[in-house]
Design a protein around this motif. Structure first.
Motif, PDB file in Angstrom:
ATOM      1  N   LYS A 184       0.855  -1.177   0.000  1.00 23.96           N
ATOM      2  CA  LYS A 184       0.000   0.000   0.000  1.00 23.96           C
ATOM      3  C   LYS A 184       0.892   1.229   0.000  1.00 23.96           C
ATOM      4  CE  LYS A 184      -4.193   1.814   2.030  1.00 23.96           C
ATOM      5  NZ  LYS A 184      -5.221   1.611   3.037  1.00 23.96           N
ATOM      6  N   TYR A 190      -6.719  -2.473  -6.637  1.00 22.29           N
ATOM      7  CA  TYR A 190      -5.260  -2.402  -6.697  1.00 22.29           C
ATOM      8  C   TYR A 190      -4.829  -2.132  -8.128  1.00 22.29           C
ATOM      9  CZ  TYR A 190      -5.763  -7.096  -8.567  1.00 22.29           C
ATOM     10  OH  TYR A 190      -6.141  -8.165  -9.339  1.00 22.29           O
ATOM     11  N   SER A 247      -3.217   3.719  -2.018  1.00 24.88           N
ATOM     12  CA  SER A 247      -3.524   2.773  -3.094  1.00 24.88           C
ATOM     13  C   SER A 247      -2.709   1.496  -2.923  1.00 24.88           C
ATOM     14  CB  SER A 247      -3.204   3.380  -4.462  1.00 24.88           C
ATOM     15  OG  SER A 247      -4.008   4.507  -4.709  1.00 24.88           O
ATOM     16  N   TRP A 248      -3.329   0.381  -3.294  1.00 24.15           N
ATOM     17  CA  TRP A 248      -2.639  -0.909  -3.269  1.00 24.15           C
ATOM     18  C   TRP A 248      -2.005  -1.175  -4.627  1.00 24.15           C
ATOM     19  CZ3 TRP A 248      -1.537  -3.957   0.763  1.00 24.15           C
ATOM     20  CH2 TRP A 248      -2.223  -3.731   1.956  1.00 24.15           C
ATOM     21  N   SER A 284      -9.473  -8.674  -2.457  1.00 19.15           N
ATOM     22  CA  SER A 284     -10.763  -8.020  -2.223  1.00 19.15           C
ATOM     23  C   SER A 284     -10.748  -6.516  -2.494  1.00 19.15           C
ATOM     24  CB  SER A 284     -11.238  -8.275  -0.792  1.00 19.15           C
ATOM     25  OG  SER A 284     -10.279  -7.820   0.132  1.00 19.15           O
ATOM     26  N   GLU A 285      -9.633  -5.840  -2.236  1.00 19.10           N
ATOM     27  CA  GLU A 285      -9.604  -4.394  -2.444  1.00 19.10           C
ATOM     28  C   GLU A 285      -9.138  -4.053  -3.866  1.00 19.10           C
ATOM     29  OE1 GLU A 285      -7.867  -5.389   0.710  1.00 19.10           O
ATOM     30  OE2 GLU A 285      -6.263  -6.158  -0.499  1.00 19.10           O
TER      31      GLU A 285
END
Length: 153
Positions: free
Chosen positions: A32, A75, A36-37, A72-73
């Motif tokens: 991260k 990226y 942002s990933w 899940s998030e």
């Protein structure tokens, strides 16, 4: 899923493609930065990897990630060469770098320092020997925190 699990899953998806096309997986990062990933894949091959090959790896991995959806998030996916200062992540990487100019850090001081930049003279699986100036430093491999090729100025 934690970052280690994500890296393991991504490696499992990607490795067959890399093997089939003669690429080597150098590293995977899932980090991260600034809110942002980023999923970063570093690949290489004998003679170097070009931007078109990075694009093909990215397309393949993107399809696999879309089908399996392990993250899940949101990226950003980045695929690139490890560059001139390639990390030496595995013992085989270190073995292949004998004779090269390198930068190593250690978990604890050895010879009163934790940073060594010089010529990698040997590696027997247990100990690396780095020549800094005219002095050779024997470093237990288990105490190496990070290692990479370096550019000599």
């Amino acid at each position: 899923m934690n970052t280690t699990e994500i890296k393991t899953v991504v490696e499992g998806m990607l490795q067959p493609y890399l093997d089939e096309h003669g690429f080597e997986l150098v590293d995977i990062e899932y980090v991260k930065e600034g809110g942002s990933w980023f999923l970063r894949v570093f690949a290489d091959k004998e003679g170097g990897i070009d931007i078109d090959e990075c694009g093909k790896i990215s397309e393949y991995l993107s399809e696999q990630l879309d089908q399996n959806d392990p993250i899940s998030e949101a990226y950003f996916l980045e695929v690139s060469s490890p560059g001139a200062e390639r990390p030496l992540k595995k013992a085989d990487d270190v073995r292949a770098a004998v004779g090269e100019y390198v930068f190593f850090t250690t978990y604890e001081p050895i010879d009163k320092t934790k940073e060594f930049e010089g010529w990698l003279r040997s590696f027997d699986g247990e100990e690396v020997v780095i020549e800094v100036g005219r002095k050779k430093h024997a470093i237990p491999y288990a105490k190496v925190a990070s290692a990479r090729l370096a550019i000599q100025f």
